[in-house]
Design a protein around this motif. Structure first.
Motif, PDB file in Angstrom:
ATOM      1  N   ILE A   4       0.860  -1.179   0.000  1.00  0.00           N
ATOM      2  CA  ILE A   4       0.000   0.000   0.000  1.00  0.00           C
ATOM      3  C   ILE A   4       0.897   1.229   0.000  1.00  0.00           C
ATOM      4  O   ILE A   4       1.786   1.352   0.843  1.00  0.00           O
ATOM      5  N   ILE A   5       0.648   2.148  -0.939  1.00  0.00           N
ATOM      6  CA  ILE A   5       1.454   3.359  -1.053  1.00  0.00           C
ATOM      7  C   ILE A   5       0.565   4.560  -0.746  1.00  0.00           C
ATOM      8  O   ILE A   5      -0.470   4.767  -1.384  1.00  0.00           O
ATOM      9  N   HIS A   6       0.980   5.364   0.269  1.00  0.00           N
ATOM     10  CA  HIS A   6       0.294   6.592   0.640  1.00  0.00           C
ATOM     11  C   HIS A   6       1.195   7.768   0.283  1.00  0.00           C
ATOM     12  O   HIS A   6       2.414   7.672   0.407  1.00  0.00           O
ATOM     13  N   THR A   7       0.597   8.865  -0.107  1.00  0.00           N
ATOM     14  CA  THR A   7       1.384  10.070  -0.352  1.00  0.00           C
ATOM     15  C   THR A   7       0.765  11.232   0.417  1.00  0.00           C
ATOM     16  O   THR A   7      -0.452  11.303   0.589  1.00  0.00           O
ATOM     17  N   ARG A   8       1.633  12.119   0.883  1.00  0.00           N
ATOM     18  CA  ARG A   8       1.187  13.348   1.519  1.00  0.00           C
ATOM     19  C   ARG A   8       1.936  14.503   0.870  1.00  0.00           C
ATOM     20  O   ARG A   8       3.158  14.581   0.953  1.00  0.00           O
ATOM     21  N   HIS A   9       1.206  15.380   0.225  1.00  0.00           N
ATOM     22  CA  HIS A   9       1.768  16.573  -0.418  1.00  0.00           C
ATOM     23  C   HIS A   9       2.831  16.216  -1.441  1.00  0.00           C
ATOM     24  O   HIS A   9       3.787  16.950  -1.634  1.00  0.00           O
ATOM     25  N   ALA A  10       2.702  15.070  -2.086  1.00  0.00           N
ATOM     26  CA  ALA A  10       3.748  14.629  -3.017  1.00  0.00           C
ATOM     27  C   ALA A  10       3.128  14.022  -4.265  1.00  0.00           C
ATOM     28  O   ALA A  10       2.049  13.442  -4.215  1.00  0.00           O
ATOM     29  N   GLU A  11       3.837  14.170  -5.363  1.00  0.00           N
ATOM     30  CA  GLU A  11       3.503  13.470  -6.587  1.00  0.00           C
ATOM     31  C   GLU A  11       4.628  12.476  -6.843  1.00  0.00           C
ATOM     32  O   GLU A  11       5.800  12.838  -6.850  1.00  0.00           O
ATOM     33  N   LEU A  12       4.265  11.231  -7.033  1.00  0.00           N
ATOM     34  CA  LEU A  12       5.264  10.182  -7.196  1.00  0.00           C
ATOM     35  C   LEU A  12       5.833  10.178  -8.609  1.00  0.00           C
ATOM     36  O   LEU A  12       5.174  10.576  -9.564  1.00  0.00           O
ATOM     37  N   ALA A  13       7.050   9.688  -8.717  1.00  0.00           N
ATOM     38  CA  ALA A  13       7.660   9.488 -10.029  1.00  0.00           C
ATOM     39  C   ALA A  13       6.866   8.422 -10.777  1.00  0.00           C
ATOM     40  O   ALA A  13       6.207   7.566 -10.176  1.00  0.00           O
ATOM     41  N   SER A  14       6.935   8.446 -12.090  1.00  0.00           N
ATOM     42  CA  SER A  14       6.122   7.534 -12.893  1.00  0.00           C
ATOM     43  C   SER A  14       6.487   6.063 -12.669  1.00  0.00           C
ATOM     44  O   SER A  14       5.638   5.195 -12.730  1.00  0.00           O
ATOM     45  N   ASP A  15       7.746   5.784 -12.386  1.00  0.00           N
ATOM     46  CA  ASP A  15       8.177   4.396 -12.204  1.00  0.00           C
ATOM     47  C   ASP A  15       8.323   4.007 -10.734  1.00  0.00           C
ATOM     48  O   ASP A  15       8.823   2.928 -10.430  1.00  0.00           O
ATOM     49  N   PHE A  16       7.879   4.855  -9.815  1.00  0.00           N
ATOM     50  CA  PHE A  16       8.056   4.590  -8.383  1.00  0.00           C
ATOM     51  C   PHE A  16       7.342   3.311  -7.950  1.00  0.00           C
ATOM     52  O   PHE A  16       7.889   2.508  -7.197  1.00  0.00           O
ATOM     53  N   LYS A  17       6.124   3.099  -8.436  1.00  0.00           N
ATOM     54  CA  LYS A  17       5.353   1.928  -8.019  1.00  0.00           C
ATOM     55  C   LYS A  17       6.015   0.631  -8.476  1.00  0.00           C
ATOM     56  O   LYS A  17       6.100  -0.329  -7.706  1.00  0.00           O
ATOM     57  N   SER A  18       6.514   0.597  -9.695  1.00  0.00           N
ATOM     58  CA  SER A  18       7.158  -0.630 -10.179  1.00  0.00           C
ATOM     59  C   SER A  18       8.479  -0.890  -9.451  1.00  0.00           C
ATOM     60  O   SER A  18       8.806  -2.038  -9.137  1.00  0.00           O
ATOM     61  N   ILE A  19       9.234   0.164  -9.157  1.00  0.00           N
ATOM     62  CA  ILE A  19      10.482   0.013  -8.395  1.00  0.00           C
ATOM     63  C   ILE A  19      10.184  -0.510  -6.999  1.00  0.00           C
ATOM     64  O   ILE A  19      10.843  -1.423  -6.500  1.00  0.00           O
ATOM     65  N   THR A  20       9.165   0.061  -6.373  1.00  0.00           N
ATOM     66  CA  THR A  20       8.777  -0.335  -5.018  1.00  0.00           C
ATOM     67  C   THR A  20       8.362  -1.803  -4.977  1.00  0.00           C
ATOM     68  O   THR A  20       8.824  -2.556  -4.123  1.00  0.00           O
ATOM     69  N   GLU A  21       7.502  -2.210  -5.882  1.00  0.00           N
ATOM     70  CA  GLU A  21       7.028  -3.593  -5.890  1.00  0.00           C
ATOM     71  C   GLU A  21       8.164  -4.564  -6.158  1.00  0.00           C
ATOM     72  O   GLU A  21       8.247  -5.617  -5.532  1.00  0.00           O
ATOM     73  N   GLY A  22       9.057  -4.223  -7.067  1.00  0.00           N
ATOM     74  CA  GLY A  22      10.176  -5.111  -7.376  1.00  0.00           C
ATOM     75  C   GLY A  22      11.095  -5.322  -6.192  1.00  0.00           C
ATOM     76  O   GLY A  22      11.486  -6.457  -5.872  1.00  0.00           O
ATOM     77  N   LYS A  23      11.441  -4.245  -5.504  1.00  0.00           N
ATOM     78  CA  LYS A  23      12.364  -4.366  -4.378  1.00  0.00           C
ATOM     79  C   LYS A  23      11.716  -5.013  -3.168  1.00  0.00           C
ATOM     80  O   LYS A  23      12.361  -5.764  -2.439  1.00  0.00           O
ATOM     81  N   LEU A  24      10.440  -4.734  -2.940  1.00  0.00           N
ATOM     82  CA  LEU A  24       9.774  -5.330  -1.784  1.00  0.00           C
ATOM     83  C   LEU A  24       9.482  -6.811  -2.002  1.00  0.00           C
ATOM     84  O   LEU A  24       9.556  -7.607  -1.063  1.00  0.00           O
ATOM     85  N   HIS A  25       9.160  -7.203  -3.228  1.00  0.00           N
ATOM     86  CA  HIS A  25       8.928  -8.630  -3.489  1.00  0.00           C
ATOM     87  C   HIS A  25      10.231  -9.420  -3.439  1.00  0.00           C
ATOM     88  O   HIS A  25      10.214 -10.624  -3.189  1.00  0.00           O
ATOM     89  N   SER A  26      11.357  -8.767  -3.635  1.00  0.00           N
ATOM     90  CA  SER A  26      12.634  -9.483  -3.528  1.00  0.00           C
ATOM     91  C   SER A  26      12.963  -9.820  -2.075  1.00  0.00           C
ATOM     92  O   SER A  26      13.821 -10.664  -1.817  1.00  0.00           O
ATOM     93  N   MET A  27      12.285  -9.201  -1.123  1.00  0.00           N
ATOM     94  CA  MET A  27      12.505  -9.494   0.296  1.00  0.00           C
ATOM     95  C   MET A  27      11.913 -10.838   0.706  1.00  0.00           C
ATOM     96  O   MET A  27      12.192 -11.339   1.792  1.00  0.00           O
TER      97      MET A  27
END
Length: 115
Positions: A4-27
């Protein structure tokens, strides 16, 4: 693992979600039970906070241990990289603690002479 990704006062980079999922699933290779991970991205609008304007907080929930890490950086991906390093260190410590270290020497090994 639910991410789950929450943002406060921020706009995420376009590839942030894919980077996040890749690194977290590698755990998952550490075999530590994590049901849900929350990633919170906060942007500080104060111009004096230039190099630390983005803050990422990663929190795990579930039947396994509670893991939490915070990091700041000049953008959301850099802050996430620092936070994921801290989470990975925590998971490695837990994984090493649970690992069985029952090593046998050559003297205590059983020999199979049936061949």
């Amino acid at each position: 693992m639910n991410i789950i990704i929450h943002t406060r006062h921020a706009e995420l980079a376009s590839d942030f979600k894919s980077i996040t999922e890749g690194k977290l699933h590698s755990m998952e290779r550490f075999s530590v039970v994590i049901d849900r991970i929350e990633v919170e991205v906060i942007h500080e609008a104060n111009p004096r906070q230039g190099k630390q304007s983005h803050k990422v907080i990663i929190t795990s929930h579930g039947s396994g241990p509670l893991l939490r890490a915070e990091a700041t950086g000049f953008n959301d991906v850099a802050a996430f990289d620092d936070a994921i390093k801290s989470i990975e260190l925590q998971i490695r410590k837990i994984h090493e603690r649970e690992k069985s270290h029952d090593r046998q020497s050559l003297r205590t090994m059983k020999v199979n002479l049936s061949e």
